[in-house]
Motif scaffolding. Sequence first.
Motif, PDB file in Angstrom:
ATOM      1  N   ASP A  69       0.859  -1.177   0.000  1.00 26.59           N
ATOM      2  CA  ASP A  69       0.000   0.000   0.000  1.00 26.59           C
ATOM      3  C   ASP A  69       0.898   1.231   0.000  1.00 26.59           C
ATOM      4  O   ASP A  69       1.445   1.609   1.025  1.00 26.59           O
ATOM      5  CB  ASP A  69      -0.921  -0.002   1.217  1.00 26.59           C
ATOM      6  N   GLY A  70       1.053   1.862  -1.173  1.00 27.35           N
ATOM      7  CA  GLY A  70       1.969   2.985  -1.301  1.00 27.35           C
ATOM      8  C   GLY A  70       1.324   4.330  -1.094  1.00 27.35           C
ATOM      9  O   GLY A  70       1.931   5.346  -1.364  1.00 27.35           O
ATOM     10  N   GLY A  71       0.091   4.405  -0.629  1.00 28.81           N
ATOM     11  CA  GLY A  71      -0.573   5.676  -0.424  1.00 28.81           C
ATOM     12  C   GLY A  71      -1.282   6.145  -1.686  1.00 28.81           C
ATOM     13  O   GLY A  71      -1.188   5.538  -2.746  1.00 28.81           O
ATOM     14  N   HIS A  72      -1.974   7.260  -1.549  1.00 30.13           N
ATOM     15  CA  HIS A  72      -2.790   7.791  -2.650  1.00 30.13           C
ATOM     16  C   HIS A  72      -1.974   8.712  -3.547  1.00 30.13           C
ATOM     17  O   HIS A  72      -1.176   9.495  -3.063  1.00 30.13           O
ATOM     18  CB  HIS A  72      -3.979   8.562  -2.071  1.00 30.13           C
ATOM     19  N   GLN A  73      -2.194   8.599  -4.847  1.00 28.81           N
ATOM     20  CA  GLN A  73      -1.608   9.540  -5.796  1.00 28.81           C
ATOM     21  C   GLN A  73      -2.737  10.154  -6.608  1.00 28.81           C
ATOM     22  O   GLN A  73      -3.635   9.436  -7.046  1.00 28.81           O
ATOM     23  CB  GLN A  73      -0.632   8.827  -6.717  1.00 28.81           C
ATOM     24  N   PRO A  74      -2.719  11.474  -6.807  1.00 26.29           N
ATOM     25  CA  PRO A  74      -3.782  12.131  -7.555  1.00 26.29           C
ATOM     26  C   PRO A  74      -3.866  11.628  -8.999  1.00 26.29           C
ATOM     27  O   PRO A  74      -2.867  11.226  -9.585  1.00 26.29           O
ATOM     28  CB  PRO A  74      -3.405  13.613  -7.520  1.00 26.29           C
ATOM     29  N   GLY A  75      -5.087  11.691  -9.544  1.00 25.40           N
ATOM     30  CA  GLY A  75      -5.322  11.198 -10.887  1.00 25.40           C
ATOM     31  C   GLY A  75      -5.582  12.304 -11.893  1.00 25.40           C
ATOM     32  O   GLY A  75      -5.472  13.497 -11.585  1.00 25.40           O
ATOM     33  N   VAL A  76      -5.939  11.891 -13.107  1.00 26.14           N
ATOM     34  CA  VAL A  76      -6.246  12.812 -14.197  1.00 26.14           C
ATOM     35  C   VAL A  76      -7.745  12.716 -14.475  1.00 26.14           C
ATOM     36  O   VAL A  76      -8.255  11.638 -14.779  1.00 26.14           O
ATOM     37  CB  VAL A  76      -5.447  12.454 -15.476  1.00 26.14           C
ATOM     38  N   LEU A  77      -8.426  13.836 -14.357  1.00 31.48           N
ATOM     39  CA  LEU A  77      -9.864  13.892 -14.602  1.00 31.48           C
ATOM     40  C   LEU A  77     -10.101  14.263 -16.055  1.00 31.48           C
ATOM     41  O   LEU A  77      -9.624  15.300 -16.521  1.00 31.48           O
ATOM     42  CB  LEU A  77     -10.526  14.931 -13.691  1.00 31.48           C
ATOM     43  N   THR A  78     -10.817  13.403 -16.782  1.00 32.22           N
ATOM     44  CA  THR A  78     -11.191  13.700 -18.168  1.00 32.22           C
ATOM     45  C   THR A  78     -12.577  14.320 -18.157  1.00 32.22           C
ATOM     46  O   THR A  78     -13.508  13.753 -17.572  1.00 32.22           O
ATOM     47  CB  THR A  78     -11.193  12.429 -19.033  1.00 32.22           C
ATOM     48  N   ILE A  79     -12.688  15.482 -18.793  1.00 31.60           N
ATOM     49  CA  ILE A  79     -13.955  16.208 -18.855  1.00 31.60           C
ATOM     50  C   ILE A  79     -14.349  16.381 -20.309  1.00 31.60           C
ATOM     51  O   ILE A  79     -13.544  16.838 -21.124  1.00 31.60           O
ATOM     52  CB  ILE A  79     -13.830  17.607 -18.197  1.00 31.60           C
ATOM     53  N   ALA A  80     -15.585  16.025 -20.628  1.00 32.88           N
ATOM     54  CA  ALA A  80     -16.130  16.293 -21.962  1.00 32.88           C
ATOM     55  C   ALA A  80     -16.681  17.706 -21.943  1.00 32.88           C
ATOM     56  O   ALA A  80     -17.344  18.116 -20.990  1.00 32.88           O
ATOM     57  CB  ALA A  80     -17.239  15.302 -22.293  1.00 32.88           C
ATOM     58  N   CYS A  81     -16.390  18.462 -22.999  1.00 35.35           N
ATOM     59  CA  CYS A  81     -16.863  19.844 -23.084  1.00 35.35           C
ATOM     60  C   CYS A  81     -17.240  20.142 -24.526  1.00 35.35           C
ATOM     61  O   CYS A  81     -16.566  19.692 -25.459  1.00 35.35           O
ATOM     62  CB  CYS A  81     -15.791  20.809 -22.586  1.00 35.35           C
ATOM     63  N   GLU A  82     -18.298  20.895 -24.693  1.00 32.73           N
ATOM     64  CA  GLU A  82     -18.803  21.195 -26.026  1.00 32.73           C
ATOM     65  C   GLU A  82     -18.047  22.343 -26.688  1.00 32.73           C
ATOM     66  O   GLU A  82     -17.809  23.378 -26.073  1.00 32.73           O
ATOM     67  CB  GLU A  82     -20.291  21.545 -25.962  1.00 32.73           C
ATOM     68  N   GLY A  83     -17.715  22.126 -27.937  1.00 32.00           N
ATOM     69  CA  GLY A  83     -17.212  23.152 -28.837  1.00 32.00           C
ATOM     70  C   GLY A  83     -16.177  24.099 -28.285  1.00 32.00           C
ATOM     71  O   GLY A  83     -15.251  23.727 -27.574  1.00 32.00           O
ATOM     72  N   SER A  84     -16.357  25.366 -28.628  1.00 31.41           N
ATOM     73  CA  SER A  84     -15.368  26.387 -28.281  1.00 31.41           C
ATOM     74  C   SER A  84     -15.301  26.671 -26.787  1.00 31.41           C
ATOM     75  O   SER A  84     -14.338  27.246 -26.306  1.00 31.41           O
ATOM     76  CB  SER A  84     -15.690  27.681 -29.021  1.00 31.41           C
ATOM     77  N   ARG A  85     -16.302  26.234 -26.029  1.00 27.87           N
ATOM     78  CA  ARG A  85     -16.276  26.474 -24.589  1.00 27.87           C
ATOM     79  C   ARG A  85     -15.156  25.679 -23.922  1.00 27.87           C
ATOM     80  O   ARG A  85     -14.761  25.977 -22.806  1.00 27.87           O
ATOM     81  CB  ARG A  85     -17.634  26.137 -23.974  1.00 27.87           C
ATOM     82  N   ALA A  86     -14.660  24.654 -24.615  1.00 32.71           N
ATOM     83  CA  ALA A  86     -13.543  23.868 -24.082  1.00 32.71           C
ATOM     84  C   ALA A  86     -12.315  24.756 -23.880  1.00 32.71           C
ATOM     85  O   ALA A  86     -11.562  24.573 -22.922  1.00 32.71           O
ATOM     86  CB  ALA A  86     -13.226  22.705 -25.015  1.00 32.71           C
ATOM     87  N   LEU A  87     -12.098  25.714 -24.767  1.00 29.21           N
ATOM     88  CA  LEU A  87     -10.969  26.633 -24.634  1.00 29.21           C
ATOM     89  C   LEU A  87     -11.098  27.450 -23.350  1.00 29.21           C
ATOM     90  O   LEU A  87     -10.130  27.597 -22.587  1.00 29.21           O
ATOM     91  CB  LEU A  87     -10.886  27.563 -25.842  1.00 29.21           C
ATOM     92  N   PHE A  88     -12.298  27.967 -23.088  1.00 31.78           N
ATOM     93  CA  PHE A  88     -12.515  28.751 -21.880  1.00 31.78           C
ATOM     94  C   PHE A  88     -12.373  27.878 -20.629  1.00 31.78           C
ATOM     95  O   PHE A  88     -11.835  28.322 -19.620  1.00 31.78           O
ATOM     96  CB  PHE A  88     -13.888  29.427 -21.914  1.00 31.78           C
ATOM     97  N   LEU A  89     -12.826  26.633 -20.722  1.00 28.25           N
ATOM     98  CA  LEU A  89     -12.684  25.712 -19.602  1.00 28.25           C
ATOM     99  C   LEU A  89     -11.209  25.425 -19.319  1.00 28.25           C
ATOM    100  O   LEU A  89     -10.794  25.337 -18.166  1.00 28.25           O
ATOM    101  CB  LEU A  89     -13.439  24.405 -19.874  1.00 28.25           C
ATOM    102  N   SER A  90     -10.412  25.312 -20.381  1.00 27.22           N
ATOM    103  CA  SER A  90      -8.985  25.033 -20.183  1.00 27.22           C
ATOM    104  C   SER A  90      -8.296  26.164 -19.422  1.00 27.22           C
ATOM    105  O   SER A  90      -7.352  25.929 -18.676  1.00 27.22           O
ATOM    106  CB  SER A  90      -8.286  24.772 -21.522  1.00 27.22           C
ATOM    107  N   HIS A  91      -8.785  27.388 -19.583  1.00 24.48           N
ATOM    108  CA  HIS A  91      -8.211  28.524 -18.857  1.00 24.48           C
ATOM    109  C   HIS A  91      -8.590  28.496 -17.379  1.00 24.48           C
ATOM    110  O   HIS A  91      -7.960  29.177 -16.565  1.00 24.48           O
ATOM    111  CB  HIS A  91      -8.653  29.849 -19.476  1.00 24.48           C
ATOM    112  N   GLN A  92      -9.611  27.743 -17.032  1.00 23.84           N
ATOM    113  CA  GLN A  92     -10.078  27.655 -15.650  1.00 23.84           C
ATOM    114  C   GLN A  92      -9.633  26.364 -14.957  1.00 23.84           C
ATOM    115  O   GLN A  92     -10.148  26.015 -13.904  1.00 23.84           O
ATOM    116  CB  GLN A  92     -11.618  27.729 -15.633  1.00 23.84           C
ATOM    117  N   GLN A  93      -8.683  25.632 -15.563  1.00 29.10           N
ATOM    118  CA  GLN A  93      -8.285  24.331 -15.027  1.00 29.10           C
ATOM    119  C   GLN A  93      -7.834  24.377 -13.579  1.00 29.10           C
ATOM    120  O   GLN A  93      -8.218  23.529 -12.775  1.00 29.10           O
ATOM    121  CB  GLN A  93      -7.170  23.724 -15.883  1.00 29.10           C
TER     122      GLN A  93
END
Length: 172
Positions: A69-93
């Motif tokens: 048991d090596g403890g917890h390591q953070p993961g990668v969250l995959t988010i689906a986002c529509e169209g051009s709003r994905a760019l704005f979402l990337s700025h809010q990561q």
Amino acid sequence: MNSRSPRRGALQISEVANRLIDPVLARRAGINTMLLGSWDEIAGAAFADCSRPEKIAWPRRASEMAGEDGGHQPGVLTIACEGSRALFLSHQQGELIQRVNGFFGFPAIRQIRIVQKPVSPPVRRRRPPRPLTGEAARHLEELVEGIEGDALKAALKRLGTAVLGRNGQPRR
């Protein structure tokens, strides 16, 4: 005993459903129904309608493969986002990672991966109602007989077909 009071040991349907669905979601996507249900609050008003969490990829650790048991390591969250709003979402990561980690109560996510794709369920188009036959068709023709405008008459026929097509009789 009041008939409205909950019985001891009675569960809400949502609790039962979550108990059934959570293990499947955890195995397949690394997420749970609580995250999905709280996504609107986590994402905020700007992104709630155009995004949804898809999965969390947890890193495999060498110690885990060795049975330790090596403890917890953070993961990668995959988010689906529509169209051009994905760019704005990337700025809010950064802020979104903080919100997700705040939701979990520990640093669960280290990175966000955004995938552009439709999020809203596709709009289902209704099939046109089946044409009326027999007595129902004659009854509808009698009802629209005196209507002069062709567009109005056609609209009333469509409405009448939908209403009478259910069981042959208008609802009352």
